[in-house]
Motif scaffolding. Sequence first.
Motif, PDB file in Angstrom:
ATOM      1  N   ILE A  91      -5.313  12.892   1.041  1.00 26.82           N
ATOM      2  CA  ILE A  91      -5.004  12.226  -0.339  1.00 26.82           C
ATOM      3  C   ILE A  91      -3.453  11.987   0.015  1.00 26.82           C
ATOM      4  O   ILE A  91      -3.026  10.897  -0.506  1.00 26.82           O
ATOM      5  CB  ILE A  91      -5.483  13.109  -1.522  1.00 26.82           C
ATOM      6  CG1 ILE A  91      -6.800  12.931  -1.738  1.00 26.82           C
ATOM      7  CG2 ILE A  91      -4.682  12.504  -2.849  1.00 26.82           C
ATOM      8  CD1 ILE A  91      -7.482  13.861  -2.607  1.00 26.82           C
ATOM      9  N   ALA A  92      -2.628  12.921   0.421  1.00 26.32           N
ATOM     10  CA  ALA A  92      -1.099  12.792   0.345  1.00 26.32           C
ATOM     11  C   ALA A  92      -0.739  11.605   1.411  1.00 26.32           C
ATOM     12  O   ALA A  92       0.033  10.878   1.152  1.00 26.32           O
ATOM     13  CB  ALA A  92      -0.465  13.872   0.603  1.00 26.32           C
ATOM     14  N   LEU A  93      -1.744  11.519   2.396  1.00 24.15           N
ATOM     15  CA  LEU A  93      -1.480  10.496   3.405  1.00 24.15           C
ATOM     16  C   LEU A  93      -1.633   9.395   3.009  1.00 24.15           C
ATOM     17  O   LEU A  93      -1.017   8.259   3.334  1.00 24.15           O
ATOM     18  CB  LEU A  93      -2.169  10.984   4.642  1.00 24.15           C
ATOM     19  CG  LEU A  93      -2.033   9.879   6.039  1.00 24.15           C
ATOM     20  CD1 LEU A  93      -0.568  10.156   6.515  1.00 24.15           C
ATOM     21  CD2 LEU A  93      -3.079  10.485   6.961  1.00 24.15           C
ATOM     22  N   SER A  94      -2.903   9.035   2.218  1.00 22.88           N
ATOM     23  CA  SER A  94      -3.261   7.773   1.708  1.00 22.88           C
ATOM     24  C   SER A  94      -2.292   7.302   0.559  1.00 22.88           C
ATOM     25  O   SER A  94      -1.981   6.156   0.455  1.00 22.88           O
ATOM     26  CB  SER A  94      -4.566   7.939   1.217  1.00 22.88           C
ATOM     27  OG  SER A  94      -4.757   8.652   0.068  1.00 22.88           O
ATOM     28  N   ALA A  95      -1.515   8.313  -0.272  1.00 21.36           N
ATOM     29  CA  ALA A  95      -0.683   7.954  -1.164  1.00 21.36           C
ATOM     30  C   ALA A  95       0.632   7.429  -0.437  1.00 21.36           C
ATOM     31  O   ALA A  95       1.118   6.564  -0.899  1.00 21.36           O
ATOM     32  CB  ALA A  95      -0.377   8.928  -2.078  1.00 21.36           C
ATOM     33  N   GLN A  96       1.020   8.181   0.670  1.00 19.53           N
ATOM     34  CA  GLN A  96       2.078   7.803   1.405  1.00 19.53           C
ATOM     35  C   GLN A  96       1.968   6.347   1.941  1.00 19.53           C
ATOM     36  O   GLN A  96       2.899   5.679   2.024  1.00 19.53           O
ATOM     37  CB  GLN A  96       2.340   8.993   2.633  1.00 19.53           C
ATOM     38  CG  GLN A  96       3.542   8.414   3.506  1.00 19.53           C
ATOM     39  CD  GLN A  96       3.514   9.456   4.570  1.00 19.53           C
ATOM     40  OE1 GLN A  96       3.110  10.653   4.278  1.00 19.53           O
ATOM     41  NE2 GLN A  96       4.096   9.224   5.738  1.00 19.53           N
ATOM     42  N   LYS A  97       0.799   6.132   2.396  1.00 22.00           N
ATOM     43  CA  LYS A  97       0.660   4.762   3.082  1.00 22.00           C
ATOM     44  C   LYS A  97       0.810   3.535   1.776  1.00 22.00           C
ATOM     45  O   LYS A  97       1.336   2.648   2.083  1.00 22.00           O
ATOM     46  CB  LYS A  97      -0.893   4.706   3.680  1.00 22.00           C
ATOM     47  CG  LYS A  97      -1.252   3.350   3.798  1.00 22.00           C
ATOM     48  CD  LYS A  97      -0.641   2.846   5.275  1.00 22.00           C
ATOM     49  CE  LYS A  97      -1.718   1.518   5.824  1.00 22.00           C
ATOM     50  NZ  LYS A  97      -0.776   0.345   5.570  1.00 22.00           N
ATOM     51  N   GLN A  98       0.245   3.987   0.795  1.00 17.99           N
ATOM     52  CA  GLN A  98       0.300   3.145  -0.328  1.00 17.99           C
ATOM     53  C   GLN A  98       1.593   2.747  -0.809  1.00 17.99           C
ATOM     54  O   GLN A  98       2.022   1.501  -1.141  1.00 17.99           O
ATOM     55  CB  GLN A  98      -0.662   3.573  -1.634  1.00 17.99           C
ATOM     56  CG  GLN A  98      -0.644   2.536  -2.830  1.00 17.99           C
ATOM     57  CD  GLN A  98      -1.785   1.423  -2.546  1.00 17.99           C
ATOM     58  OE1 GLN A  98      -2.374   1.193  -1.618  1.00 17.99           O
ATOM     59  NE2 GLN A  98      -1.580   0.671  -3.392  1.00 17.99           N
ATOM     60  N   ILE A  99       2.348   3.695  -0.890  1.00 18.25           N
ATOM     61  CA  ILE A  99       3.974   3.446  -1.340  1.00 18.25           C
ATOM     62  C   ILE A  99       4.612   2.904  -0.321  1.00 18.25           C
ATOM     63  O   ILE A  99       5.379   1.903  -0.773  1.00 18.25           O
ATOM     64  CB  ILE A  99       4.436   4.949  -1.466  1.00 18.25           C
ATOM     65  CG1 ILE A  99       3.726   5.726  -2.822  1.00 18.25           C
ATOM     66  CG2 ILE A  99       5.982   4.935  -1.641  1.00 18.25           C
ATOM     67  CD1 ILE A  99       4.145   7.120  -2.968  1.00 18.25           C
ATOM     68  N   SER A 100       4.227   3.153   0.901  1.00 13.58           N
ATOM     69  CA  SER A 100       4.943   2.434   2.016  1.00 13.58           C
ATOM     70  C   SER A 100       4.594   0.808   2.007  1.00 13.58           C
ATOM     71  O   SER A 100       5.566   0.100   2.294  1.00 13.58           O
ATOM     72  CB  SER A 100       4.355   3.140   3.478  1.00 13.58           C
ATOM     73  OG  SER A 100       4.854   2.416   4.452  1.00 13.58           O
ATOM     74  N   ASP A 101       3.502   0.544   1.739  1.00 17.45           N
ATOM     75  CA  ASP A 101       2.974  -0.756   1.888  1.00 17.45           C
ATOM     76  C   ASP A 101       4.005  -1.557   0.709  1.00 17.45           C
ATOM     77  O   ASP A 101       4.084  -2.698   0.796  1.00 17.45           O
ATOM     78  CB  ASP A 101       1.451  -0.891   1.616  1.00 17.45           C
ATOM     79  CG  ASP A 101       0.719  -0.527   2.996  1.00 17.45           C
ATOM     80  OD1 ASP A 101       1.444  -0.630   3.772  1.00 17.45           O
ATOM     81  OD2 ASP A 101      -0.505  -0.448   2.785  1.00 17.45           O
TER      82      ASP A 101
END
Length: 152
Positions: A91-101
């Motif tokens: 979940i942290a990795l997916s949140a990190q990806k969303q913020i990065s995008d």
Amino acid sequence: MSYPDDNRQYYNPSEPSIQNLRSSIHRPLTTNQQQFVQQAIERPQQQNPDDTKEFVRQLGEYQPTIPDSVSMHFLKSCGIDGTDARVSRLIALSAQKQISDIILDAMQNARMKGLGQTKKGTKETKFTLTEELLDSVLVEYGIKNTRPPYHT
């Protein structure tokens, strides 16, 4: 086409439109394009189940930018209790990806608008993330910013 009782114009489907023109122009695929499509169709069938196991195993070793304690806090606040560390890291990795995008899209908008500041003698351009840039990108992602534009 207009109707006599009012001044509104109505769309006539018999008139040419850009959609009709685009759909009428058919270009056959080249052999390279056909091979690419065929490979894309075959890939899901060739997926190895060991890849998923390897990904889950690597999640246990990976330390995302968002700490486990933060992701566990938000999971608990949502009512999810006692999850595996790998789940919280996913979940942290997916949140990190969303913020990065979101940040990358905001930076791309700043580049297109020419909002960067360049120092004399260097070619390095610095960009500042502003609320206006962020709001336009968040709308594209379906996120509503509730803060007023004048907050401190």
